[in-house]
Design an enzyme around this catalytic site. Structure first.
Site, PDB file in Angstrom:
ATOM      1  N   ARG A   1       9.628  -4.822  -2.714  1.00  0.00           N
ATOM      2  CA  ARG A   1       9.490  -4.367  -4.096  1.00  0.00           C
ATOM      3  C   ARG A   1       8.185  -4.930  -4.641  1.00  0.00           C
ATOM      4  O   ARG A   1       7.828  -6.077  -4.390  1.00  0.00           O
ATOM      5  CB  ARG A   1      10.662  -4.869  -4.953  1.00  0.00           C
ATOM      6  CG  ARG A   1      11.953  -4.083  -4.720  1.00  0.00           C
ATOM      7  CD  ARG A   1      11.867  -2.698  -5.325  1.00  0.00           C
ATOM      8  NE  ARG A   1      13.111  -1.926  -5.178  1.00  0.00           N
ATOM      9  CZ  ARG A   1      13.391  -1.161  -4.133  1.00  0.00           C
ATOM     10  NH1 ARG A   1      12.556  -1.101  -3.102  1.00  0.00           N
ATOM     11  NH2 ARG A   1      14.513  -0.467  -4.095  1.00  0.00           N
TER      12      ARG A   1
ATOM     13  N   GLU B   1       4.573   1.007 -10.098  1.00  0.00           N
ATOM     14  CA  GLU B   1       4.400   2.266  -9.340  1.00  0.00           C
ATOM     15  C   GLU B   1       5.098   3.422 -10.071  1.00  0.00           C
ATOM     16  O   GLU B   1       6.101   3.170 -10.764  1.00  0.00           O
ATOM     17  CB  GLU B   1       4.956   2.103  -7.916  1.00  0.00           C
ATOM     18  CG  GLU B   1       6.459   1.923  -7.865  1.00  0.00           C
ATOM     19  CD  GLU B   1       7.007   1.634  -6.465  1.00  0.00           C
ATOM     20  OE1 GLU B   1       7.931   2.354  -6.072  1.00  0.00           O
ATOM     21  OE2 GLU B   1       6.503   0.732  -5.792  1.00  0.00           O
TER      22      GLU B   1
ATOM     23  N   HIS C   1       5.460   4.219  -1.445  1.00  0.00           N
ATOM     24  CA  HIS C   1       6.884   3.862  -1.358  1.00  0.00           C
ATOM     25  C   HIS C   1       7.607   4.829  -0.438  1.00  0.00           C
ATOM     26  O   HIS C   1       8.579   5.479  -0.816  1.00  0.00           O
ATOM     27  CB  HIS C   1       7.517   3.852  -2.749  1.00  0.00           C
ATOM     28  CG  HIS C   1       8.775   3.056  -2.795  1.00  0.00           C
ATOM     29  ND1 HIS C   1       9.246   2.452  -3.931  1.00  0.00           N
ATOM     30  CD2 HIS C   1       9.689   2.770  -1.827  1.00  0.00           C
ATOM     31  CE1 HIS C   1      10.397   1.831  -3.675  1.00  0.00           C
ATOM     32  NE2 HIS C   1      10.677   2.016  -2.396  1.00  0.00           N
TER      33      HIS C   1
HETATM   34  C1  8YV Z   1      13.494   4.472  -1.679  1.00  0.00           C
HETATM   35  C2  8YV Z   1      14.096   2.135  -1.292  1.00  0.00           C
HETATM   36  O1  8YV Z   1      13.782   3.927  -2.918  1.00  0.00           O
HETATM   37  O2  8YV Z   1      16.143   1.918  -0.188  1.00  0.00           O
HETATM   38  C3  8YV Z   1      15.407   1.485  -1.098  1.00  0.00           C
HETATM   39  O3  8YV Z   1      15.685   0.532  -1.846  1.00  0.00           O
HETATM   40  O4  8YV Z   1      13.253   1.624  -1.980  1.00  0.00           O
HETATM   41  C4  8YV Z   1      13.784   3.449  -0.622  1.00  0.00           C
HETATM   42  O5  8YV Z   1      14.762   3.846   0.261  1.00  0.00           O
HETATM   43  C5  8YV Z   1      14.237   5.767  -1.672  1.00  0.00           C
HETATM   44  O6  8YV Z   1      13.752   6.512  -2.740  1.00  0.00           O
HETATM   45  C6  8YV Z   1      15.739   5.662  -1.858  1.00  0.00           C
HETATM   46  O7  8YV Z   1      16.251   6.737  -2.619  1.00  0.00           O
END
Ligand code: 8YV
Length: 312
Positions: free
Chosen positions: A231, A260, A278
């Site tokens: 993150r 972001e 991401h």
């Molecule tokens: C993406 C993620 O957010 O799993 C997570 O926490 O950050 C990623 O898989 C994805 O958009 C999940 O919907």
């Protein structure tokens, strides 16, 4: 009678359709006045389908007195108010286990790219510079020292891949992990000092906010690289931009950023950064598995009262 379910945002055409087929779906993101909509319909909602970036706030949970379960596409649940859910006895699931490999793969992709400067080399060739210049020497990955911040499922998958590159692995976290033979370093600064590559794979949220700050980056040093597939909030982005601009660290590979999808202009002009949007879990195979698991969690909960992959 279909169970009333609140969907917080568009997920994918396939998942949106599957949810609409199985549940009485209330599509929150399409409402002009969400407060009025929740006042009118919130009392009936028994489930939430959401994704990691959107989550479910304490305010949203409070607006749904009949809420029993939250099923999230993703593993980083820092946007879900778990305390609010816990207090109400609301079950929460994430898509744990099915995205581990793709996220670990991208961590290595970013490591190799930023050290061997693959993206920079691609630009070099496309800009026609090969005809007149030699591309500068880059940095080796094999045999180097890999520090992992957070040895959860994804961190362990990254450590496993390091073996293939003959890398030495040490890690940090709240406490040593049972059953692994990597060295535990309780102090993240000491780990950064030891490491050639420091990979951030720890959960987001208030408890890890800015865990990677100026002192860690100073310890990582001018020969060290930072990789973040966790993150953006875990890294003090202002300190990172300063370190990259001053080259007091060698480079960074970043799949996530604070704020972001907005990207600081300074990062966009630096050639010692590799940026990806991401996308670590964003393969067709893994996204399909995540979406199937989101549905499976909901189905299992309403059939048996239990989740397949519970967070709470
Ligand atoms: C993406 C993620 O957010 O799993 C997570 O926490 O950050 C990623 O898989 C994805 O958009 C999940 O919907």
């Amino acid at each position: 009678m279909k169970i009333p379910l609140l969907q917080t945002s568009a997920l994918s055409p396939a998942l949106d359709a599957a949810l609409a087929d199985a549940y009485d779906v209330h599509r929150l993101w399409e409402q002009d006045d969400t407060a009025a909509y929740l006042a009118r319909h919130g009392a009936r909602i028994e489930a939430i389908a959401t994704s990691a970036p959107v989550g479910a706030s304490a305010e949203l949970i409070a607006a749904l007195p009949a809420l029993r379960v939250i099923s999230c596409r993703g593993v980083g649940l820092d946007k879900i108010d778990l305390q609010a859910a816990r207090e109400r006895g609301i079950a929460v699931s994430g898509t744990f286990g099915v995205l581990t490999d793709c996220v670990a793969d991208l961590a290595f992709g970013l490591m190799i790219d930023v050290a061997r400067r693959i993206s920079a080399a691609d630009r070099f060739v496309r800009d026609g510079r090969w005809q007149r210049e030699k591309f500068a020497l880059t940095r080796r990955i094999s045999g180097k020292r890999l520090g992992i911040v957070g040895l959860g499922q994804i961190g362990r998958a990254i450590a496993l891949r390091a073996g293939g590159f003959g890398m030495r692995v040490r890690y940090t976290g709240r406490k040593p992990v049972d059953g692994v033979d990597y060295g535990f370093e309780p102090d993240v600064v000491a780990l950064a000092y030891w490491a050639d590559f420091l990979v951030v794979s720890v959960s987001g949220g208030p408890q890890t906010r800015h865990l990677i700050g100026a002192s860690v980056l100073d310890a990582l040093g001018a020969e060290g690289f930072l990789i973040n597939i966790a993150r953006g909030t875990v890294v003090d982005q202002a300190a990172l931009v300063a370190a990259l601009s001053a080259r007091t660290i060698a480079g960074a590979g970043l799949d996530v950023l604070e704020g972001e999808p907005d990207v600081p202009g300074e990062l966009l002009v630096l050639d010692n950064v590799v940026l990806t949007p991401h996308m670590a879990s964003g393969t067709r195979e893994t996204r399909q598995a995540m979406e199937a698991l989101l549905l499976e969690n909901l189905q299992a909960f309403f059939r048996t009262g239990k989740l397949v992959t519970p967070a709470l």
